[in-house]
Design an enzyme around this catalytic site. Structure first.
Site, PDB file in Angstrom:
ATOM      1  N   GLU A   1      -5.668  -8.189   1.573  1.00 43.31           N
ATOM      2  CA  GLU A   1      -6.321  -7.710   2.801  1.00 43.31           C
ATOM      3  C   GLU A   1      -7.780  -7.405   2.504  1.00 43.31           C
ATOM      4  O   GLU A   1      -8.102  -6.801   1.471  1.00 43.31           O
ATOM      5  CB  GLU A   1      -5.696  -6.399   3.317  1.00 43.31           C
ATOM      6  CG  GLU A   1      -4.325  -6.538   3.903  1.00 43.31           C
ATOM      7  CD  GLU A   1      -3.758  -5.201   4.422  1.00 43.31           C
ATOM      8  OE1 GLU A   1      -4.538  -4.299   4.788  1.00 43.31           O
ATOM      9  OE2 GLU A   1      -2.527  -5.088   4.449  1.00 43.31           O
TER      10      GLU A   1
ATOM     11  N   GLU B   1       0.773  -1.244   0.000  1.00 41.49           N
ATOM     12  CA  GLU B   1       0.000   0.000   0.000  1.00 41.49           C
ATOM     13  C   GLU B   1       0.807   1.299   0.000  1.00 41.49           C
ATOM     14  O   GLU B   1       0.781   2.059   0.971  1.00 41.49           O
ATOM     15  CB  GLU B   1      -0.900   0.040   1.239  1.00 41.49           C
ATOM     16  CG  GLU B   1      -1.949  -1.017   1.269  1.00 41.49           C
ATOM     17  CD  GLU B   1      -3.019  -0.741   2.324  1.00 41.49           C
ATOM     18  OE1 GLU B   1      -2.805   0.116   3.202  1.00 41.49           O
ATOM     19  OE2 GLU B   1      -4.068  -1.379   2.269  1.00 41.49           O
TER      20      GLU B   1
HETATM   21  C1  BGC Z   1      -2.912  -1.603   6.152  1.00 44.11           C
HETATM   22  C2  BGC Z   1      -2.851  -2.240   7.524  1.00 44.11           C
HETATM   23  C3  BGC Z   1      -3.903  -1.617   8.413  1.00 44.11           C
HETATM   24  C4  BGC Z   1      -5.253  -1.941   7.818  1.00 44.11           C
HETATM   25  C5  BGC Z   1      -6.461  -1.522   8.649  1.00 44.11           C
HETATM   26  C6  BGC Z   1      -4.310  -1.331   5.667  1.00 44.11           C
HETATM   27  O1  BGC Z   1      -4.359  -0.058   5.125  1.00 44.11           O
HETATM   28  O2  BGC Z   1      -2.173  -2.359   5.241  1.00 44.11           O
HETATM   29  O3  BGC Z   1      -1.564  -2.105   8.021  1.00 44.11           O
HETATM   30  O4  BGC Z   1      -3.801  -2.034   9.746  1.00 44.11           O
HETATM   31  O5  BGC Z   1      -5.349  -1.327   6.562  1.00 44.11           O
HETATM   32  O6  BGC Z   1      -6.631  -0.151   8.665  1.00 44.11           O
END
Ligand code: BGC
Length: 472
Positions: A372, A172
């Protein structure tokens, strides 16, 4: 309803997993020769997340006795994949000098422990914890960062290629930049604003660093290929579909299109078309910005041919043109009144499906890993009588997995899915208040309690019938 069987592409079993990042979970801030990172500086030296809020202990995941228990919990859930990051300042304490054998041994043992539990590693090289010495030398704003990262990547590939075949080079760039801007505002004493869509004042700085991060990734990928190692190498980009509010003006819609260019197309066009989007370049040039981009940069990035696209999806962003903005690029994120939202924005599984459709149609249907996806909601992670009923997170996951499945039925080539996160952990500048885990962590005692979402996700992974009603 979901089951594993129908979600399995022919080539390999679908990877069902969870994700985390070194600084957010490990603790052990100076264990075994670790060097300091920019995040040690932000949170320990400068207390930018508030007193005592730092990754010095986090969820104690660097401790083998602790992580073995955590691996056992993930095994019980049936996870087959774990995306974690290794810490650059552990591997190369001063960023550029010799590698630290103790850190390499630690991560090799961790990987062996994961595999022994039937969980495959997805190794992220860089999840924001840049060695402090390099951050002080300009970090990603310095074009030398391309060479720094390539050196680090070579050390990682040489030491892990026999055990790891799936790598995320960087996580990111967009959100890292927004976080850095927020940190810098807090250094002045202001609470600061977390602006994921870059403000006009930082458009040039953002695009310059994104170019360097993409070039660094391309250099690492070329090196991996040249060494003849077997495996897949890509990046995790946060993709944010851009929407406008109900009263949007043509200027708001234009701002949203350009914001899409900056946040999404900038990365996707470079990786899959070998060029940067003309509208973004024109907007930056019109502002008189020097981006430091050389004519061949985007082509170099396209020529790296990353093996997959890693998508971090949380929410779409509503965009408008800020009132009174100077002519040219200007975009601001907002949440229309009455929108159902989690910490990271509006809850819109339909937009997740639309995004995957767009990747298939506009970018040639590359193999995708969801690196994610997840959510946190204020107030729902209370431990009551030994249980955490995180109904909203549970529904969020069920609905987003359903959306992914629908996109796959339409032909999207998704190979795996990782929930952010397995455990509650340190949410960067927001400290320990916003929880995202399926496993509750008591930050004082380090006790772990799987939440309702862990049980329901486990059912999905194991192919049991699940609907939103399973979340109560
Ligand atoms: C990031 C994580 C973060 C998650 C939740 C993402 O933008 O990669 O490190 O904890 O979102 O906000």
């Amino acid at each position: 309803m979901f089951g594993t069987a129908s979600a399995e592409p022919a080539e390999e079993p679908f990877r069902w997993g969870a994700a985390s990042a070194a600084y957010q979970v490990e603790g052990g801030a100076s264990a075994e020769g670790k060097g300091r990172s920019i995040w040690d500086h932000y949170l320990d030296d400068l207390s930018l997340a508030g007193p005592g809020m730092s990754g010095a202990v986090a969820i104690n995941f660097y401790d083998r006795a602790q992580y073995l228990q955590d691996i056992a919990l993930m095994k019980e859930m049936g996870l087959t994949s774990y995306r974690f990051s290794i810490s650059w300042p552990r591997i190369i304490p001063d960023g550029l000098g010799p590698a630290n054998p103790a850190a390499i041994a630690h991560y090799r043992r961790f990987i062996a422990d994961l595999k022994a539990a039937g969980i495959r590693p997805m190794l992220t090289l860089y999840h924001w914890d840049m060695p402090l010495s390099l951050a002080k030398a300009g970090g990603w704003e310095n074009r030398e960062s391309v060479a720094w990262f390539r050196h680090y990547a070579d050390v990682v590939f040489d030491n892990f290629h026999d055990e790891v075949d799936l790598y995320v080079l960087v996580n990111e760039p967009l959100v890292e930049r927004a976080m850095k801007q927020l940190a810098e505002q807090r250094m002045t004493g202001a609470p600061g604003e977390f602006a994921i869509v870059p403000p006009a004042s930082d458009l040039a700085g953002s695009l310059r660093t994104f170019n360097h991060l993409l070039l660094a990734s391309a250099a690492a990928k070329q090196s991996f290929d040249a060494k003849g190692y077997k495996g897949r190498v890509g990046l995790a980009v946060p993709l944010f579909p851009t929407l406008t509010g109900p009263d949007a003006t043509p200027a708001d819609r234009e701002a949203a299109t350009l914001a899409d260019g900056v946040m999404n197309r900038w990365f996707l066009d470079a990786m899959y078309k070998g060029r940067y989007p003309a509208d973004v370049l024109a907007a930056a040039t019109a502002m008189g910005s020097d981006l430091g981009i050389r004519p061949d940069d985007a082509a170099t990035i396209g020529a790296a041919r990353f093996d997959y696209l890693g998508i971090n999806f949380y929410a779409p962003l509503f965009i408008r043109r800020p009132a009174g903005a100077a002519p040219g690029y200007a975009a601001q994120m907002f949440l229309p009144e009455g929108t159902y939202a989690a910490y990271n924005g509006a809850v819109r599984p339909d937009q997740f499906r639309a995004l995957l459709d767009r990747i298939r149609v506009d970018y040639g249907n590359p193999p995708v890993f969801i690196t994610e996806n997840g959510a946190g909601f204020p107030g729902e992670d209370e431990l009551v009588d030994g249980a955490v009923n995180d109904t909203q997170r549970c529904r969020y996951l069920v609905d987003h997995i359903g959306a992914m499945k629908a996109a796959m039925d339409d032909g999207s080539d998704v190979r795996g899915y990782h929930v952010w996160s397995s455990h509650d952990n340190l949410e960067w500048l927001f400290g320990y208040g916003s929880r995202f885990g399926m496993i509750h962590v008591d930050f004082d005692t380090q006790a772990r309690t799987p939440k309702l979402s862990a049980r329901v996700y486990s059912d999905i992974v194991k192919g049991k019938p699940v609907t939103a009603a399973s979340c109560g």
